[in-house]
Design a protein around this motif. Structure first.
Motif, PDB file in Angstrom:
ATOM      1  N   TYR A   1     -42.867 -14.823  17.354  1.00  0.00           N
ATOM      2  CA  TYR A   1     -44.020 -14.329  16.620  1.00  0.00           C
ATOM      3  C   TYR A   1     -45.344 -14.798  17.201  1.00  0.00           C
ATOM      4  O   TYR A   1     -45.476 -15.954  17.607  1.00  0.00           O
ATOM      5  CB  TYR A   1     -43.931 -14.795  15.161  1.00  0.00           C
ATOM      6  N   SER A   2     -46.314 -13.882  17.223  1.00  0.00           N
ATOM      7  CA  SER A   2     -47.696 -14.207  17.581  1.00  0.00           C
ATOM      8  C   SER A   2     -48.581 -13.830  16.401  1.00  0.00           C
ATOM      9  O   SER A   2     -48.690 -12.645  16.062  1.00  0.00           O
ATOM     10  CB  SER A   2     -48.155 -13.435  18.823  1.00  0.00           C
ATOM     11  N   PRO A   3     -49.222 -14.809  15.753  1.00  0.00           N
ATOM     12  CA  PRO A   3     -50.075 -14.497  14.602  1.00  0.00           C
ATOM     13  C   PRO A   3     -51.365 -13.802  15.023  1.00  0.00           C
ATOM     14  O   PRO A   3     -51.727 -13.800  16.207  1.00  0.00           O
ATOM     15  CB  PRO A   3     -50.387 -15.883  14.003  1.00  0.00           C
ATOM     16  N   PRO A   4     -52.076 -13.220  14.060  1.00  0.00           N
ATOM     17  CA  PRO A   4     -53.381 -12.639  14.379  1.00  0.00           C
ATOM     18  C   PRO A   4     -54.314 -13.677  14.988  1.00  0.00           C
ATOM     19  O   PRO A   4     -54.283 -14.860  14.639  1.00  0.00           O
ATOM     20  CB  PRO A   4     -53.906 -12.172  13.008  1.00  0.00           C
ATOM     21  N   LYS A   5     -55.124 -13.242  15.926  1.00  0.00           N
ATOM     22  CA  LYS A   5     -56.141 -14.049  16.579  1.00  0.00           C
ATOM     23  C   LYS A   5     -55.563 -15.269  17.298  1.00  0.00           C
ATOM     24  O   LYS A   5     -56.194 -16.303  17.403  1.00  0.00           O
ATOM     25  CB  LYS A   5     -57.220 -14.476  15.579  1.00  0.00           C
ATOM     26  N   SER A   6     -54.346 -15.118  17.846  1.00  0.00           N
ATOM     27  CA  SER A   6     -53.755 -16.188  18.658  1.00  0.00           C
ATOM     28  C   SER A   6     -53.688 -15.802  20.124  1.00  0.00           C
ATOM     29  O   SER A   6     -53.238 -16.591  20.956  1.00  0.00           O
ATOM     30  CB  SER A   6     -52.345 -16.519  18.156  1.00  0.00           C
ATOM     31  N   GLU A   7     -54.140 -14.574  20.457  1.00  0.00           N
ATOM     32  CA  GLU A   7     -54.098 -14.101  21.835  1.00  0.00           C
ATOM     33  C   GLU A   7     -55.402 -13.407  22.192  1.00  0.00           C
ATOM     34  O   GLU A   7     -56.186 -13.031  21.316  1.00  0.00           O
ATOM     35  CB  GLU A   7     -52.925 -13.135  22.047  1.00  0.00           C
ATOM     36  N   SER A   8     -55.606 -13.231  23.506  1.00  0.00           N
ATOM     37  CA  SER A   8     -56.751 -12.470  23.996  1.00  0.00           C
ATOM     38  C   SER A   8     -56.321 -11.769  25.271  1.00  0.00           C
ATOM     39  O   SER A   8     -56.266 -12.381  26.341  1.00  0.00           O
ATOM     40  CB  SER A   8     -57.948 -13.381  24.263  1.00  0.00           C
ATOM     41  N   LEU A   9     -55.978 -10.497  25.142  1.00  0.00           N
ATOM     42  CA  LEU A   9     -55.405  -9.751  26.273  1.00  0.00           C
ATOM     43  C   LEU A   9     -56.373  -9.630  27.436  1.00  0.00           C
ATOM     44  O   LEU A   9     -55.953  -9.570  28.595  1.00  0.00           O
ATOM     45  CB  LEU A   9     -54.964  -8.369  25.813  1.00  0.00           C
ATOM     46  N   SER A  10     -57.681  -9.597  27.170  1.00  0.00           N
ATOM     47  CA  SER A  10     -58.623  -9.418  28.273  1.00  0.00           C
ATOM     48  C   SER A  10     -58.613 -10.608  29.227  1.00  0.00           C
ATOM     49  O   SER A  10     -58.965 -10.466  30.400  1.00  0.00           O
ATOM     50  CB  SER A  10     -60.035  -9.163  27.752  1.00  0.00           C
ATOM     51  N   LEU A  11     -58.185 -11.791  28.748  1.00  0.00           N
ATOM     52  CA  LEU A  11     -58.100 -12.947  29.641  1.00  0.00           C
ATOM     53  C   LEU A  11     -57.010 -12.770  30.700  1.00  0.00           C
ATOM     54  O   LEU A  11     -57.046 -13.426  31.741  1.00  0.00           O
ATOM     55  CB  LEU A  11     -57.851 -14.227  28.831  1.00  0.00           C
ATOM     56  N   SER A  12     -56.045 -11.883  30.441  1.00  0.00           N
ATOM     57  CA  SER A  12     -55.026 -11.611  31.461  1.00  0.00           C
ATOM     58  C   SER A  12     -55.636 -10.935  32.682  1.00  0.00           C
ATOM     59  O   SER A  12     -55.053 -10.936  33.764  1.00  0.00           O
ATOM     60  CB  SER A  12     -53.909 -10.741  30.877  1.00  0.00           C
ATOM     61  N   LEU A  13     -56.831 -10.352  32.498  1.00  0.00           N
ATOM     62  CA  LEU A  13     -57.564  -9.725  33.592  1.00  0.00           C
ATOM     63  C   LEU A  13     -58.655 -10.633  34.156  1.00  0.00           C
ATOM     64  O   LEU A  13     -59.364 -10.249  35.077  1.00  0.00           O
ATOM     65  CB  LEU A  13     -58.239  -8.440  33.109  1.00  0.00           C
ATOM     66  N   GLY A  14     -58.816 -11.804  33.548  1.00  0.00           N
ATOM     67  CA  GLY A  14     -59.905 -12.681  33.962  1.00  0.00           C
ATOM     68  C   GLY A  14     -61.236 -12.301  33.344  1.00  0.00           C
ATOM     69  O   GLY A  14     -62.280 -12.757  33.795  1.00  0.00           O
TER      70      GLY A  14
END
Length: 347
Positions: free
Chosen positions: A82-95
């Motif tokens: 599980y990944s809760p809300p606001k625990s990730e930031s997909l744009s960081l995968s692009l730098g």
């Protein structure tokens, strides 16, 4: 130029279609991959009851209270659970630094191919092939496993089409996916009842990103939110057609083809109706390739007008850098070409 996601019937590759019918599908797929990078596919053969089993499993899990769902979390290095809300930031995968770190409000649950799924392969590294976490929800594991198997079948049908469209050996992709890093992410875009929705530009369902692997098979509700970056730098709404799945290319394919086929940037902007978020669900099956497969530009995609754009890298090295960005908050500094497209877009 009008943005358009083509719809292509892949039945000739799912059944025993004629060589002529297959050639026509491969030609249309090549054109779509060169111009858009997103495709609607019909004729995929996934039964309606299998999709219903998946959505019932998702609804059962996401209906749990947040504290219960959090008991199924795993460390960022393990792409499961599980990944809760606001625990990730997909744009960081692009730098690309978002306006607010780890602010993507979707919640998700991930399952993937494990070491046990590839009994003939030895020394598969962990946690790349980690065991799954199965929540105590009625028929969850059954519904998810069944759909996962069907999505894997469709993904491999797509790579057979890719091989024909690119003019490479029929087993080119099969030889690089016999212990593929396959992961399925079930997403829920909703906010708890009573949450104050501020339309101030910083509400992000899922930040702009490219997918990491070879190909993605996406089931989604027919609800607005998904946006795809066009060649002119504009963001365009995309909704699944009736009985269709969305297919898009990942970075591994873009690297193999020297960007003859581009991994398509996309994001999710939450649809807000009467001041509340309209719920949206999706399930993305990522067919990423063997962890030890070398991503090396196809010779047929390099010539005097198209110099080689990428250094060789393994699938595992590439995926780890991407996941360190999205799940662990570490800016990926090896995605200059993708991040440049984001920064040039009409955001």
């Amino acid at each position: 130029m009008t943005f358009h996601v083509p719809t292509i019937d892949i039945t000739p590759y799912v059944t025993d279609g004629s060589p002529e019918a297959r050639a026509d599908v491969a030609r249309r797929i090549d054109e779509a991959c060169r111009t858009v990078g997103f495709i609607q596919i019909t004729g995929h053969g996934i039964p309606a009851d299998v999709i219903s089993g998946l959505t019932e499993a998702m609804d059962g899990f996401f209906a749990l209270d947040l504290e219960t769902k959090k008991t199924y979390r795993t460390p960022p290095s393990i792409n499961r659970g599980y990944s809760p809300p606001k625990s990730e930031s997909l744009s960081l995968s692009l730098g690309v630094e978002p306006a607010s770190r780890m602010n993507d409000f979707f919640e998700a649950f991930n399952v993937g191919a494990t070491h046990a799924d590839y009994p003939d392969a030895s020394d598969l590294p962990q946690p790349d092939y980690a065991d799954n976490v199965w929540p105590d929800v009625a028929r969850f594991e059954e519904g998810v496993r069944t759909y996962f198997g069907e999505a894997a079948r469709v993904a491999r049908a797509m790579t057979r089409i890719f091989a024909d469209a690119l003019g490479v050996d029929a087993d080119f992709f099969a030889a690089r996916t016999d212990h593929s890093l396959d992961v399925m992410r079930m997403n829920n875009y909703a906010l708890p009842a009573g949450t104050d929705v501020r339309l101030d530009g910083d509400l992000i369902g899922m930040g702009e990103h490219t997918d990491y692997g070879i190909v993605t098979i996406l089931w989604a509700d027919q609800v607005h939110g998904l946006q795809v970056l066009g060649a002119d730098g504009s963001w365009n709404d995309v909704q699944p057609a009736d009985d269709a799945l969305l297919v898009n290319l990942g970075d591994v394919t873009a690297r193999w083809t020297n960007e003859r086929w581009m991994s398509t940037l996309h994001r999710v902007k939450p649809p807000v109706i009467d001041g509340t978020i309209e719920r949206r669900r999706s399930a993305a099956f990522f067919h990423d390739g063997n962890v030890d497969a070398l991503i090396e530009t196809l010779p047929s995609c390099v010539d005097a007008d198209h110099p080689d754009l990428y250094d060789p890298i393994t699938v595992g090295e590439h995926i780890r850098a991407k996941l360190d960005g999205s799940r662990a908050g570490k800016k990926n500094n090896n995605a200059e070409r993708e991040s440049a497209r984001v920064l040039a877009s009409s955001r």
